[in-house]
Scaffold this motif. Structure first.
Motif, PDB file in Angstrom:
ATOM      1  N   TYR A 218      -0.707   4.090   7.105  1.00 51.81           N
ATOM      2  CA  TYR A 218       0.583   3.560   6.637  1.00 51.81           C
ATOM      3  C   TYR A 218       0.936   2.270   7.357  1.00 51.81           C
ATOM      4  O   TYR A 218       0.745   2.130   8.563  1.00 51.81           O
TER       5      TYR A 218
ATOM      6  N   PHE B  45       4.404   1.857   3.316  1.00 44.31           N
ATOM      7  CA  PHE B  45       3.363   1.557   2.325  1.00 44.31           C
ATOM      8  C   PHE B  45       1.982   2.028   2.782  1.00 44.31           C
ATOM      9  O   PHE B  45       1.699   2.059   3.978  1.00 44.31           O
TER      10      PHE B  45
ATOM     11  N   TYR C 198      -3.245   8.541  -1.855  1.00 38.23           N
ATOM     12  CA  TYR C 198      -2.778   9.381  -2.966  1.00 38.23           C
ATOM     13  C   TYR C 198      -3.917   9.504  -3.972  1.00 38.23           C
ATOM     14  O   TYR C 198      -4.046   8.696  -4.884  1.00 38.23           O
TER      15      TYR C 198
ATOM     16  N   VAL D  27       8.426  -0.258  -5.749  1.00 39.74           N
ATOM     17  CA  VAL D  27       7.539   0.663  -5.042  1.00 39.74           C
ATOM     18  C   VAL D  27       6.964   1.683  -6.024  1.00 39.74           C
ATOM     19  O   VAL D  27       7.684   2.246  -6.852  1.00 39.74           O
TER      20      VAL D  27
ATOM     21  N   ILE E 153       2.807   3.846  -7.001  1.00 40.88           N
ATOM     22  CA  ILE E 153       1.463   4.176  -6.527  1.00 40.88           C
ATOM     23  C   ILE E 153       0.475   3.483  -7.450  1.00 40.88           C
ATOM     24  O   ILE E 153       0.583   3.598  -8.668  1.00 40.88           O
TER      25      ILE E 153
ATOM     26  N   LYS F 268       0.471   3.615  -1.880  1.00 45.13           N
ATOM     27  CA  LYS F 268       1.877   3.331  -2.165  1.00 45.13           C
ATOM     28  C   LYS F 268       2.134   1.881  -1.818  1.00 45.13           C
ATOM     29  O   LYS F 268       1.874   1.440  -0.689  1.00 45.13           O
ATOM     30  N   THR F 269       2.606   1.135  -2.793  1.00 42.67           N
ATOM     31  CA  THR F 269       2.826  -0.287  -2.562  1.00 42.67           C
ATOM     32  C   THR F 269       3.728  -0.834  -3.654  1.00 42.67           C
ATOM     33  O   THR F 269       4.217  -0.071  -4.497  1.00 42.67           O
TER      34      THR F 269
END
Ligand SMILES: *Cc1c(COP(=O)(O)O)cnc(C)c1O
Length: 395
Positions: free
Chosen positions: A10, A14, A18, A279, A281, A286-287
């Protein structure tokens, strides 16, 4: 406090991993292995020897007197365009294929947009004698046919992807699908600081040789090992990550990143993820993602196939959110103009991706005499037709 990844991959909120259940084992095997392999003296020795003798590193740091004068700064170009295969991508593929070999993997898969990462992967597969399958959107297969022929000549199979916009995002989905089907023997070489942990951190570390060299080269040329400002273009973020890696927590160094504005941030034809993204996926991380109200990923657009991605690496998402980096959109025409201008003034034809970094210079206010390093991520041979049609449209 650091802007680098934590143990779970992380960067602030972010990153992470996943992934579908079926890939869980592959991803955690890689998470458990990559730092150990990269940390061994054998890895370092083989990697550095290949970077030197095969890629041609260190890449030069070139003082552009013309651009320096124009902006009242000392502007250095970090010449990743001079690497074997014509861009920074090879730094990463060499590193990942050595890791793959350490893990006993026999088959390599990759996704590609501009074809640069596909060529860099096919190249190291030829070098190491490994099977290579490259997924490429059909639109990009057409835009970048020379790179397709190169990959085939190098012995790779190129699979055209016909879903979605038939570009990088769709090629990445297809590569992930392949990995799900062949988890045991296949290593997925991702071409940028995107994807599930550990890819963003692994790719950033493998590209960090860029800033390692900048430090030594600035020390020699300027008598200090840091610049006032670093400039790079961002697609997924790997050349930028390499450029800033060893300066990321050094607040003396300003970071400016150029993202692809396409026809304009408000035109509906853009790849400006920081300007427009929310935000979400994408491809296991995650970004920020350019998406509609229902969370559907929108088709990005840029004249540059390498920046045509609706997400951005989690490192850069966090840098933008924390305002550690300024991320500025550069439109197609601004990039093309900057690329043509560098060609005419310095005799260097930059990749259109790199031309976005050049296109950001007029948008920044510098202090007089600032030392600025701009990474020229690749050469423009693959983009000649696009440059030529831009020049003839203008006439
Ligand atoms: C692929 C590519 C890019 C964009 O990728 P990043 O991971 O953002 O660096 C930029 N420049 C060139 C020349 C490329 O081939």
């Amino acid at each position: 406090m650091t802007y680098l990844a934590d143990k779970e991959g992380y960067y602030g909120e972010f990153g992470g991993a996943y992934v579908p259940e079926i890939l869980h084992a592959c991803v955690s095997e890689l998470q458990d292995t990559y730092l150990k392999v990269i940390g061994t003296p054998e890895f370092r020795k083989e990697y550095m020897a290949l970077l030197r003798d095969y890629v041609g590193r260190p890449s030069p740091l070139y003082l552009s007197e013309k651009l320096s004068e124009k902006y009242g700064i000392r502007l250095y170009l970090k010449r990743e365009d001079l690497n074997h295969t014509g861009a920074h991508k090879i730094n990463n593929t060499i590193g990942q294929i050595i890791i793959a070999r350490h893990m006993g993997k026999k088959r390599i898969i990759a996704e590609t947009g501009a074809g640069q990462h596909g060529v860099a992967t096919a190249t190291v597969c030829a070098l190491m004698g490994m099977e290579c399958v490259v997924y490429m959107g059909e639109t990009d297969v057409r835009r970048q046919h020379v790179n397709v022929e190169k990959m085939k000549m190098l012995g790779a199979s190129v699979v055209p992807v016909t879903s979605g916009n038939k570009t990088l995002k769709d090629a990445t989905n297809e590569a992930i699908r392949d990995w799900c089907c062949h988890p045991a023997d296949t290593f997925y070489i991702i071409g940028s600081t995107v994807g599930p942990h550990p890819y963003p951190d692994m790719v950033a570390r493998l590209q960090s040789v860029i800033s390692e060299e900048i430090k030594a080269q600035l020390q020699e040329k300027e008598g200090r090992d840091y610049p006032d400002c670093l400039v790079a273009c961002v697609g997924g973020g790997s050349n930028a990550a390499g450029t800033i890696y060893h300066y990321i927590d050094d607040e003396r160094v300003r970071i400016v990143l150029a993202e692809a504005g396409g026809l304009g941030v408000d035109s509906g034809k853009t790849a400006a993820t920081i300007a427009l993204g929310q935000v979400g996926i994408i491809h296991g991380a995650k970004t920020y993602v350019i998406q509609d109200e229902d969370g559907q990923i929108e088709e990005p657009y840029s004249v540059s196939a390498g920046l045509d991605y609706p997400g951005i690496g989690p490192m850069h998402a966090n840098l933008a959110k924390c305002r550690r980096a300024e991320v500025i959109p550069v439109n197609d025409d601004e990039a093309l103009e900057a690329g043509v201008s560098l060609t005419r003034t310095e005799g260097i034809i930059p990749a259109i991706e790199s031309a976005h970094a050049l296109g950001v210079l007029p948008k920044i206010s510098f202090h007089k005499g600032d030392v600025v390093v701009l990474t020229l991520s690749g050469r423009g041979d693959k983009d000649l037709e696009t440059y030529l049609s831009y020049c003839s449209d203008k006439r």
